[in-house]
Enzyme design. Structure first.
Site, PDB file in Angstrom:
ATOM      1  N   GLY A 125       0.757  -1.193   0.003  1.00  0.00           N
ATOM      2  CA  GLY A 125       0.000  -0.048  -0.017  1.00  0.00           C
ATOM      3  C   GLY A 125       0.825   1.164   0.061  1.00  0.00           C
ATOM      4  N   ALA A 191      20.322  -7.097  25.714  1.00  0.00           N
ATOM      5  CA  ALA A 191      19.756  -8.197  26.762  1.00  0.00           C
ATOM      6  C   ALA A 191      18.459  -7.461  27.126  1.00  0.00           C
ATOM      7  N   GLY A 192      17.576  -7.178  25.876  1.00  0.00           N
ATOM      8  CA  GLY A 192      16.274  -6.675  26.124  1.00  0.00           C
ATOM      9  C   GLY A 192      15.426  -7.978  26.158  1.00  0.00           C
ATOM     10  N   ILE A 194      13.617  -9.669  23.663  1.00  0.00           N
ATOM     11  CA  ILE A 194      13.961 -10.752  22.660  1.00  0.00           C
ATOM     12  C   ILE A 194      15.179 -11.439  23.099  1.00  0.00           C
ATOM     13  N   VAL A 280      18.551  -5.715  19.203  1.00  0.00           N
ATOM     14  CA  VAL A 280      19.060  -4.302  19.711  1.00  0.00           C
ATOM     15  C   VAL A 280      17.761  -3.065  19.540  1.00  0.00           C
ATOM     16  N   GLY A 281      16.403  -3.707  19.447  1.00  0.00           N
ATOM     17  CA  GLY A 281      15.352  -2.914  19.391  1.00  0.00           C
ATOM     18  C   GLY A 281      14.697  -2.828  17.873  1.00  0.00           C
ATOM     19  N   ARG A 282      13.591  -2.222  17.807  1.00  0.00           N
ATOM     20  CA  ARG A 282      12.897  -2.327  16.686  1.00  0.00           C
ATOM     21  C   ARG A 282      12.719  -0.787  15.995  1.00  0.00           C
ATOM     22  N   ASP A 322       3.188   0.103  16.134  1.00  0.00           N
ATOM     23  CA  ASP A 322       4.520   0.137  16.190  1.00  0.00           C
ATOM     24  C   ASP A 322       5.111   1.467  15.642  1.00  0.00           C
ATOM     25  N   HIS A 454      -8.552 -19.464  47.254  1.00  0.00           N
ATOM     26  CA  HIS A 454      -7.576 -19.970  47.825  1.00  0.00           C
ATOM     27  C   HIS A 454      -7.540 -21.532  47.412  1.00  0.00           C
TER      28      HIS A 454
HETATM   29  P1  FAD Z   1       3.231  -5.309  12.717  1.00  0.00           P
HETATM   30  O1  FAD Z   1       2.764  -6.440  13.574  1.00  0.00           O
HETATM   31  O2  FAD Z   1       4.682  -5.052  12.467  1.00  0.00           O
HETATM   32  O3  FAD Z   1       2.170  -5.172  11.588  1.00  0.00           O
HETATM   33  C1  FAD Z   1       2.533  -4.393  10.562  1.00  0.00           C
HETATM   34  C2  FAD Z   1       1.884  -4.862   9.016  1.00  0.00           C
HETATM   35  O4  FAD Z   1       2.001  -4.037   8.047  1.00  0.00           O
HETATM   36  C3  FAD Z   1       3.043  -6.182   8.531  1.00  0.00           C
HETATM   37  O5  FAD Z   1       2.206  -7.371   8.219  1.00  0.00           O
HETATM   38  C4  FAD Z   1       3.726  -5.585   7.217  1.00  0.00           C
HETATM   39  O6  FAD Z   1       3.871  -6.760   6.171  1.00  0.00           O
HETATM   40  C5  FAD Z   1       2.534  -4.730   6.862  1.00  0.00           C
HETATM   41  N1  FAD Z   1       3.064  -3.489   5.938  1.00  0.00           N
HETATM   42  C6  FAD Z   1       3.969  -2.885   6.385  1.00  0.00           C
HETATM   43  N2  FAD Z   1       4.080  -1.741   5.263  1.00  0.00           N
HETATM   44  C7  FAD Z   1       3.170  -2.093   4.342  1.00  0.00           C
HETATM   45  C8  FAD Z   1       2.697  -1.475   3.278  1.00  0.00           C
HETATM   46  N3  FAD Z   1       3.195  -0.444   2.708  1.00  0.00           N
HETATM   47  N4  FAD Z   1       1.747  -2.103   2.476  1.00  0.00           N
HETATM   48  C9  FAD Z   1       1.084  -2.950   3.099  1.00  0.00           C
HETATM   49  N5  FAD Z   1       1.547  -3.661   4.257  1.00  0.00           N
HETATM   50  C10 FAD Z   1       2.459  -3.225   4.872  1.00  0.00           C
HETATM   51  N6  FAD Z   1       4.337  -7.936  21.887  1.00  0.00           N
HETATM   52  C11 FAD Z   1       3.467  -8.159  22.889  1.00  0.00           C
HETATM   53  O7  FAD Z   1       2.721  -7.463  23.292  1.00  0.00           O
HETATM   54  N7  FAD Z   1       3.688  -9.471  23.389  1.00  0.00           N
HETATM   55  C12 FAD Z   1       4.778 -10.308  23.209  1.00  0.00           C
HETATM   56  O8  FAD Z   1       5.068 -11.309  23.663  1.00  0.00           O
HETATM   57  C13 FAD Z   1       5.560 -10.098  22.078  1.00  0.00           C
HETATM   58  N8  FAD Z   1       6.522 -10.622  21.483  1.00  0.00           N
HETATM   59  C14 FAD Z   1       7.495 -10.307  20.599  1.00  0.00           C
HETATM   60  C15 FAD Z   1       8.387 -11.361  20.304  1.00  0.00           C
HETATM   61  C16 FAD Z   1       9.417 -10.819  19.088  1.00  0.00           C
HETATM   62  C17 FAD Z   1      10.379 -11.813  18.787  1.00  0.00           C
HETATM   63  C18 FAD Z   1       8.917  -9.484  18.486  1.00  0.00           C
HETATM   64  C19 FAD Z   1       9.756  -9.192  17.233  1.00  0.00           C
HETATM   65  C20 FAD Z   1       7.978  -8.634  18.852  1.00  0.00           C
HETATM   66  C21 FAD Z   1       7.339  -8.978  19.942  1.00  0.00           C
HETATM   67  N9  FAD Z   1       6.291  -8.256  20.423  1.00  0.00           N
HETATM   68  C22 FAD Z   1       5.362  -8.668  21.287  1.00  0.00           C
HETATM   69  C23 FAD Z   1       5.968  -6.971  19.483  1.00  0.00           C
HETATM   70  C24 FAD Z   1       4.901  -7.027  18.532  1.00  0.00           C
HETATM   71  O9  FAD Z   1       5.029  -7.997  17.878  1.00  0.00           O
HETATM   72  C25 FAD Z   1       4.717  -5.797  18.031  1.00  0.00           C
HETATM   73  O10 FAD Z   1       4.333  -4.792  19.107  1.00  0.00           O
HETATM   74  C26 FAD Z   1       3.175  -5.737  17.013  1.00  0.00           C
HETATM   75  O11 FAD Z   1       3.226  -6.799  16.029  1.00  0.00           O
HETATM   76  C27 FAD Z   1       3.028  -4.365  16.355  1.00  0.00           C
HETATM   77  O12 FAD Z   1       1.777  -4.403  15.654  1.00  0.00           O
HETATM   78  P2  FAD Z   1       1.497  -3.577  14.372  1.00  0.00           P
HETATM   79  O13 FAD Z   1       0.291  -4.094  13.973  1.00  0.00           O
HETATM   80  O14 FAD Z   1       1.742  -2.159  14.828  1.00  0.00           O
HETATM   81  O15 FAD Z   1       2.823  -4.074  13.510  1.00  0.00           O
HETATM   82  P1  NAI Z   2      14.788  -4.076  23.555  1.00  0.00           P
HETATM   83  O1  NAI Z   2      14.398  -2.578  23.288  1.00  0.00           O
HETATM   84  O2  NAI Z   2      13.847  -4.929  24.578  1.00  0.00           O
HETATM   85  O3  NAI Z   2      16.089  -4.500  24.014  1.00  0.00           O
HETATM   86  C1  NAI Z   2      17.292  -3.906  23.189  1.00  0.00           C
HETATM   87  C2  NAI Z   2      18.422  -4.171  24.062  1.00  0.00           C
HETATM   88  O4  NAI Z   2      19.590  -3.940  23.155  1.00  0.00           O
HETATM   89  C3  NAI Z   2      18.512  -2.906  25.223  1.00  0.00           C
HETATM   90  O5  NAI Z   2      18.863  -3.373  26.428  1.00  0.00           O
HETATM   91  C4  NAI Z   2      19.692  -2.053  24.539  1.00  0.00           C
HETATM   92  O6  NAI Z   2      20.321  -1.319  25.606  1.00  0.00           O
HETATM   93  C5  NAI Z   2      20.520  -3.042  23.878  1.00  0.00           C
HETATM   94  N1  NAI Z   2      21.477  -2.495  22.894  1.00  0.00           N
HETATM   95  C6  NAI Z   2      21.129  -1.470  21.778  1.00  0.00           C
HETATM   96  N2  NAI Z   2      22.218  -1.208  21.069  1.00  0.00           N
HETATM   97  C7  NAI Z   2      23.009  -1.987  21.545  1.00  0.00           C
HETATM   98  C8  NAI Z   2      24.479  -2.316  20.916  1.00  0.00           C
HETATM   99  N3  NAI Z   2      24.859  -1.852  20.010  1.00  0.00           N
HETATM  100  N4  NAI Z   2      25.146  -3.517  21.657  1.00  0.00           N
HETATM  101  C9  NAI Z   2      24.639  -4.030  22.781  1.00  0.00           C
HETATM  102  N5  NAI Z   2      23.224  -3.611  23.406  1.00  0.00           N
HETATM  103  C10 NAI Z   2      22.697  -2.927  22.633  1.00  0.00           C
HETATM  104  O7  NAI Z   2      14.447  -4.586  21.993  1.00  0.00           O
HETATM  105  P2  NAI Z   2      14.324  -6.135  21.482  1.00  0.00           P
HETATM  106  O8  NAI Z   2      14.757  -6.916  22.427  1.00  0.00           O
HETATM  107  O9  NAI Z   2      15.032  -6.300  20.215  1.00  0.00           O
HETATM  108  O10 NAI Z   2      12.745  -6.162  21.247  1.00  0.00           O
HETATM  109  C11 NAI Z   2      11.986  -5.102  20.443  1.00  0.00           C
HETATM  110  C12 NAI Z   2      10.939  -4.883  20.931  1.00  0.00           C
HETATM  111  O11 NAI Z   2       9.943  -5.916  20.595  1.00  0.00           O
HETATM  112  C13 NAI Z   2      10.651  -4.592  22.488  1.00  0.00           C
HETATM  113  O12 NAI Z   2      11.077  -3.466  22.988  1.00  0.00           O
HETATM  114  C14 NAI Z   2       9.284  -5.079  22.783  1.00  0.00           C
HETATM  115  O13 NAI Z   2       8.636  -3.797  22.317  1.00  0.00           O
HETATM  116  C15 NAI Z   2       8.841  -6.031  21.657  1.00  0.00           C
HETATM  117  N6  NAI Z   2       9.055  -7.365  22.213  1.00  0.00           N
HETATM  118  C16 NAI Z   2       8.031  -7.661  23.329  1.00  0.00           C
HETATM  119  C17 NAI Z   2       8.058  -8.633  23.812  1.00  0.00           C
HETATM  120  C18 NAI Z   2       7.076  -9.004  25.038  1.00  0.00           C
HETATM  121  O14 NAI Z   2       6.180  -8.161  25.230  1.00  0.00           O
HETATM  122  N7  NAI Z   2       7.186  -9.967  25.911  1.00  0.00           N
HETATM  123  C19 NAI Z   2       8.800  -9.948  23.284  1.00  0.00           C
HETATM  124  C20 NAI Z   2       9.992  -9.539  22.406  1.00  0.00           C
HETATM  125  C21 NAI Z   2       9.825  -8.199  21.923  1.00  0.00           C
END
Ligand code: FAD
Ligand code: NAI
Length: 475
Positions: A125, A191-192, A194, A280-282, A322, A454
């Protein structure tokens, strides 16, 4: 031929987008959702669910569950008198189970679209303009018209310069959820959330796991007493090697795997590993959206700028999940999706970012809502703390899992709950009670007067509320 017309077009079919689309359709708005081929299934068909269902929340929790059962069979069964010898893990079966769950859930959303009459438009899109008060959106060459557009394009993994992710040996979340075998030595950068969740998965399955973290503090966003307890359990009991205050200087791949050069203070070190996860974050995903062509404003960090109702600077263009500021969590994205659909339909919606819960699905789990003690100290707030260890909880003892505690913080003047922090078994479920309490502005005394079944772990929440007033009954 005239363009297809919709009241609402959602760009992105992740938790923010698909929920917004379903809610808009429920409210009687003609709705389409555009989803690109990012997560196509083996037949090449578009999969809904975004990061969360395909390469995030759901697959990671499936692997956490499998690896936790393996860990229990090897180490916890014995205390119940159950002898389990020769327990093995077939990684291919574990991954297949995870893939099946993903397939089931992503297919389920397509069914929900049909049920709610949401039109799925597969393709990329892109904004191409605005005419007659309607936005024009290009979907792989076909243009559709929308009165309202909801941008829900999500995020992608942040990569580091000089560290090429191939999702085979050096992986972000996509490759890290699809390993075909247990690496002997796994390196993780970050150490975040993920790093800790996926580091735990592979540690339980036998990898030597080293996590390299840039910050000097462990889990800096969590309450420090929780972070301290987690550090003790992860490093001392579980054997995760977590190094803090690290600066990565060079990463190279060769025949022997990956070598990561880094510095801690003045000392230079090298980590040799077979696979490396970069977590290292998103970063928000706005590439190819045509944002700049139509003047959609981004903030300095690249997120789409929105007000508290997720309105962008453009008329009738909204953005959720996000791709906008705030916690990058699936449940926050979904709540914003609902709010925007309701606002478009003329209703009032709101999302309270102060009561969005955080959960880390390690073992023990870590969950919190509201403020940490260090935040309140920094603000100079006057507060009281009640803390109860699971060691004082009968259900936890029966389950053989007494690690951790519930910590409740309440305002010393009004008794309103300001934050709740849980580390322990099932913290992810327990935190819901605290979220409800905080959403309704409850006092700790309100929770203290609620009858809790309980024996349950939830009694620890009850006791923590009593402990705020120094009248815990079982501790
Ligand atoms: P997304 O899920 O990223 O979806 C965006 C969608 O848009 C994608 O499908 C993409 O293909 C589509 N898109 C992008 N651009 C376009 C375009 N131009 N046209 C058409 N389609 C497009 N969150 C939690 O709350 N609990 C968890 O346990 C958790 N675990 C996670 C574990 C990992 C390993 C990761 C990476 C993330 C985790 N998260 C977790 C975070 C969670 O996945 C995101 O916060 C969530 O998916 C965000 O939803 P969203 O709809 O904003 O974006
Ligand atoms: P994060 O933000 O949780 O952790 C990233 C870590 O990487 C931080 O501690 C940061 O200080 C460190 N870092 C950054 N740059 C670095 C470098 N150059 N060298 C070494 N360390 C460095 O991000 P993560 O783990 O990638 O997850 C992304 C996001 O996905 C989370 O912030 C969260 O929003 C979502 N997520 C949520 C989950 C849940 O709800 N259980 C599970 C997994 C992801």
């Amino acid at each position: 031929m005239a363009n297809k017309q919709f009241d609402v077009v959602v760009i992105g079919g992740g938790p923010g987008g698909y929920v917004a689309a379903i809610r808009a359709a429920q409210l009687g708005l003609s709705t389409a959702c555009i989803e690109s081929e990012s997560y196509a299934d083996p037949k090449g068909e578009v999969r809904l669910g975004g990061t969360c269902l395909n390469v995030g929340c759901i697959p990671s929790k499936a692997l956490l569950q499998s690896s936790e059962l393996f860990e229990q069979a090897n180490h916890s069964f014995v205390m119940h008198g159950i002898a389990a010898s020769g327990v093995t893990m077939d990684v291919a079966t574990m991954i297949k189970r995870k893939d099946n769950i993903v397939g089931q859930l992503t297919g389920g959303i397509k069914a929900l679209f049909k049920k709610n009459k949401v039109t799925l438009l597969p393709g990329h899109g892109k904004f191409v303009g605005r005419e007659d008060d309607r936005w024009r959106i290009d979907v792989n060459g076909e243009v559709v018209d929308a009165t309202h557009v909801i941008v829900a394009t999500g995020s992608r993994a942040r990569h580091l310069p000089g560290i090429p992710v191939d999702n085979k040996v050096i992986c972000d979340n996509v490759g890290a959820l699809a390993f075909d075998s247990t690496p002997k030595r796994l390196g993780v950068i970050g150490a975040g959330v993920i790093g800790l969740e996926l580091g735990s998965v592979w540690k339980r399955l036998g990898s030597e796991v080293t996590i390299l973290e840039a910050l000097p503090d462990f889990l800096a966003a969590a309450d420090q007493s929780v972070a301290k307890e987690a550090w003790k359990v992860f490093t001392q009991k579980q054997g995760l090697n977590i190094q803090l205050g690290v600066k990565i200087t060079k990463v190279e791949t060769g025949k022997k795997g990956v070598s990561v050069d880094y510095e801690i203070g003045d000392e230079a070190r090298t980590l040799q590993c077979d696979r490396l996860i970069v977590s290292v974050g998103r970063v928000p995903h706005t590439e190819g959206l045509g944002a700049e062509d139509v003047g959609l404003a981004l903030n300095p960090r690249g997120y789409i700028a929105v007000d508290s109702n997720c309105r962008t600077n453009l008329p009738n263009v909204w953005a959720v999940g996000d791709v906008v500021p705030g916690p990058m969590l699936a449940h926050k994205s979904m709540e914003e999706g609902v709010m925007v659909a309701e606002c478009i339909a003329g209703q009032k919606g709101h999302v309270n970012l102060d009561t969005v819960p955080w959960v880390i699905y390690t073992h023990p789990e870590i969950a919190w809502v509201g403020k940490t003690e260090q935040q309140l100290k920094n603000e100079g707030a006057d507060y009281r703390v009640g803390q109860i260890p699971f060691a004082a909880n009968g259900r936890a003892l029966g389950q053989g899992d007494t690690t951790g505690f519930v910590k409740m913080i309440a305002c010393a003047r009004t008794d309103r709950i300001l934050g709740v922090h849980v580390i322990g078994n099932n913290a992810s479920e327990l935190i819901a009670e605290a979220v409800v309490a905080m959403e309704f502005n409850a006092a700790s005394e309100d929770l203290a007067r609620i009858c809790h079944a309980h024996p349950t772990l939830s009694e620890a929440m009850h006791e923590a509320s009593l402990a705020v007033h120094k009248r815990a009954l079982h501790f």
